[in-house]
Design a protein around this motif. Structure first.
Motif, mmCIF file in Angstrom:
data_model
loop_
_atom_site.group_PDB
_atom_site.id
_atom_site.type_symbol
_atom_site.label_atom_id
_atom_site.label_comp_id
_atom_site.label_asym_id
_atom_site.label_seq_id
_atom_site.Cartn_x
_atom_site.Cartn_y
_atom_site.Cartn_z
ATOM 1 N N ASP A 197 0.855 -1.179 0.000
ATOM 2 C CA ASP A 197 0.000 0.000 0.000
ATOM 3 C C ASP A 197 0.893 1.231 0.000
ATOM 4 N N TYR A 198 0.444 2.263 -0.720
ATOM 5 C CA TYR A 198 1.212 3.503 -0.769
ATOM 6 C C TYR A 198 0.255 4.697 -0.698
ATOM 7 N N ASN A 199 0.797 5.852 -0.449
ATOM 8 C CA ASN A 199 0.052 7.095 -0.304
ATOM 9 C C ASN A 199 -0.609 7.468 -1.637
ATOM 10 N N ALA A 200 -1.913 7.745 -1.613
ATOM 11 C CA ALA A 200 -2.658 8.083 -2.831
ATOM 12 C C ALA A 200 -2.175 9.392 -3.459
ATOM 13 N N LEU A 201 -1.459 10.233 -2.717
ATOM 14 C CA LEU A 201 -0.922 11.481 -3.262
ATOM 15 C C LEU A 201 0.293 11.236 -4.150
ATOM 16 N N ALA A 202 0.861 10.046 -4.067
ATOM 17 C CA ALA A 202 2.061 9.716 -4.835
ATOM 18 C C ALA A 202 1.685 9.185 -6.214
ATOM 19 N N LYS A 203 2.652 9.249 -7.090
ATOM 20 C CA LYS A 203 2.507 8.720 -8.451
ATOM 21 C C LYS A 203 3.501 7.575 -8.620
ATOM 22 N N ILE A 204 3.000 6.441 -9.113
ATOM 23 C CA ILE A 204 3.855 5.273 -9.338
ATOM 24 C C ILE A 204 4.391 5.302 -10.768
ATOM 25 N N ASN A 205 5.683 5.080 -10.895
ATOM 26 C CA ASN A 205 6.317 4.944 -12.202
ATOM 27 C C ASN A 205 7.025 3.590 -12.200
ATOM 28 N N LYS A 206 6.467 2.666 -12.931
ATOM 29 C CA LYS A 206 7.025 1.311 -12.995
ATOM 30 C C LYS A 206 7.890 1.212 -14.239
ATOM 31 N N LYS A 207 9.200 1.233 -14.054
ATOM 32 C CA LYS A 207 10.133 1.166 -15.191
ATOM 33 C C LYS A 207 10.182 -0.241 -15.761
ATOM 34 N N ASN A 208 10.205 -1.236 -14.878
ATOM 35 C CA ASN A 208 10.160 -2.646 -15.252
ATOM 36 C C ASN A 208 9.785 -3.417 -13.995
ATOM 37 N N GLU A 209 9.842 -4.723 -14.052
ATOM 38 C CA GLU A 209 9.453 -5.531 -12.896
ATOM 39 C C GLU A 209 10.395 -5.347 -11.706
ATOM 40 N N TYR A 268 6.590 11.880 -5.377
ATOM 41 C CA TYR A 268 5.786 12.882 -4.678
ATOM 42 C C TYR A 268 6.089 14.238 -5.306
ATOM 43 N N PRO A 269 5.373 14.608 -6.387
ATOM 44 C CA PRO A 269 5.695 15.838 -7.114
ATOM 45 C C PRO A 269 5.604 17.106 -6.261
ATOM 46 N N ARG A 270 4.667 17.179 -5.335
ATOM 47 C CA ARG A 270 4.516 18.388 -4.510
ATOM 48 C C ARG A 270 5.685 18.584 -3.555
ATOM 49 N N MET A 271 6.417 17.527 -3.266
ATOM 50 C CA MET A 271 7.533 17.598 -2.319
ATOM 51 C C MET A 271 8.883 17.439 -2.994
ATOM 52 N N ASN A 272 8.904 17.249 -4.303
ATOM 53 C CA ASN A 272 10.153 16.991 -5.025
ATOM 54 C C ASN A 272 10.895 15.803 -4.448
ATOM 55 N N GLY A 273 10.146 14.791 -4.003
ATOM 56 C CA GLY A 273 10.757 13.621 -3.418
ATOM 57 C C GLY A 273 10.317 12.351 -4.115
ATOM 58 N N SER A 274 11.133 11.327 -3.998
ATOM 59 C CA SER A 274 10.819 10.030 -4.588
ATOM 60 C C SER A 274 11.385 8.916 -3.724
ATOM 61 N N ILE A 275 10.653 7.811 -3.697
ATOM 62 C CA ILE A 275 11.137 6.587 -3.074
ATOM 63 C C ILE A 275 11.439 5.631 -4.223
ATOM 64 N N PHE A 276 12.696 5.269 -4.367
ATOM 65 C CA PHE A 276 13.135 4.372 -5.434
ATOM 66 C C PHE A 276 13.187 2.953 -4.879
ATOM 67 N N LEU A 277 12.445 2.049 -5.504
ATOM 68 C CA LEU A 277 12.390 0.658 -5.079
ATOM 69 C C LEU A 277 13.085 -0.224 -6.114
ATOM 70 N N SER A 278 13.827 -1.188 -5.619
ATOM 71 C CA SER A 278 14.539 -2.101 -6.506
ATOM 72 C C SER A 278 14.357 -3.532 -5.987
ATOM 73 N N TYR A 279 13.837 -4.408 -6.841
ATOM 74 C CA TYR A 279 13.591 -5.795 -6.481
ATOM 75 C C TYR A 279 14.659 -6.699 -7.099
ATOM 76 N N LYS A 280 15.104 -7.674 -6.298
ATOM 77 C CA LYS A 280 16.046 -8.681 -6.798
ATOM 78 C C LYS A 280 15.629 -10.032 -6.233
ATOM 79 N N PRO A 281 15.703 -11.066 -7.045
ATOM 80 C CA PRO A 281 15.408 -12.405 -6.511
ATOM 81 C C PRO A 281 16.581 -12.917 -5.676
#
Length: 185
Positions: free
Chosen positions: A51-63, A70-83
């Motif tokens: 679950d994530y904050n509805a004010l945020a925008k998700i950008n899925k580059k790949n799996e 968070y455009p209003r705050m000039n912030g981003s949470i970068f997530l990286s998945y690895k098996p």
């Protein structure tokens, strides 16, 4: 006659100066930024969901790479998945190394372990204090198949005092991501 003008100027000056109030220094103030209460939305990738904050925008580059922006705050949470494929120690080492690369600019890095036995989500949250490039880092894993790392960055020059309110707000969102994370089979 000249003495009268000088006398009047002196009297006038004395009256003007004596009518001023004492100058007092302004008290120190803190900028008060208030952010709206968050409502959550569920995000589902092929290997995990959260679950994530509805004010945020998700950008899925790949799996493997997702950005929670968070455009209003000039912030981003970068997530990286690895098996996880026999490389858990290396993944843990890399995640910890990434967090401590900010130690040169950070005043302090607080480690907060995270355990959700029921969902098999185990990890660490790093709260970075000071003028570091990233204010928060985290990783979560199930120790057998999945490994997810995350980093909080702002699109401005690091100034801890200025970005602190936004960082605290987004750290709560990171905790929400960690708490609601579920591994998909």
């Amino acid at each position: 006659m000249m003495r009268k003008y000088i006398f009047l100027i002196v009297i006038f000056s004395a009256l003007v100066v004596s009518c001023k109030e004492d100058t007092l220094p302004k008290p120190k103030a803190m900028l008060r930024l208030e952010y709206p209460d968050s409502t959550t939305v569920n995000f589902v990738a092929s290997k995990y969901s959260f679950d994530y904050n509805a004010l945020a925008k998700i950008n899925k580059k790949n799996e493997s790479a997702v950005t929670v922006g968070y455009p209003r705050m000039n912030g981003s949470i970068f997530l990286s998945y690895k098996p996880v494929a026999g490389n858990l120690n290396q993944l843990l080492s890399d995640a910890q190394k990434l967090s401590y690369e900010h130690a040169a600019k950070a005043d302090n890095i607080l480690e907060q372990p995270f355990v959700n036995e029921e969902a098999k989500v185990y990890g660490m949250f790093y709260d970075v204090k000071g003028d570091a490039a990233s204010q928060s880092q985290f990783y979560v894993t199930d120790s057998t198949e999945h490994f997810l790392t995350g980093s909080l960055y702002f699109s401005v020059k690091p100034n801890y005092d200025s970005i602190l309110p936004a960082a605290v707000y987004l750290q709560e969102d990171i905790r929400k991501i960690m708490e609601t994370l579920r591994w998909e089979n």
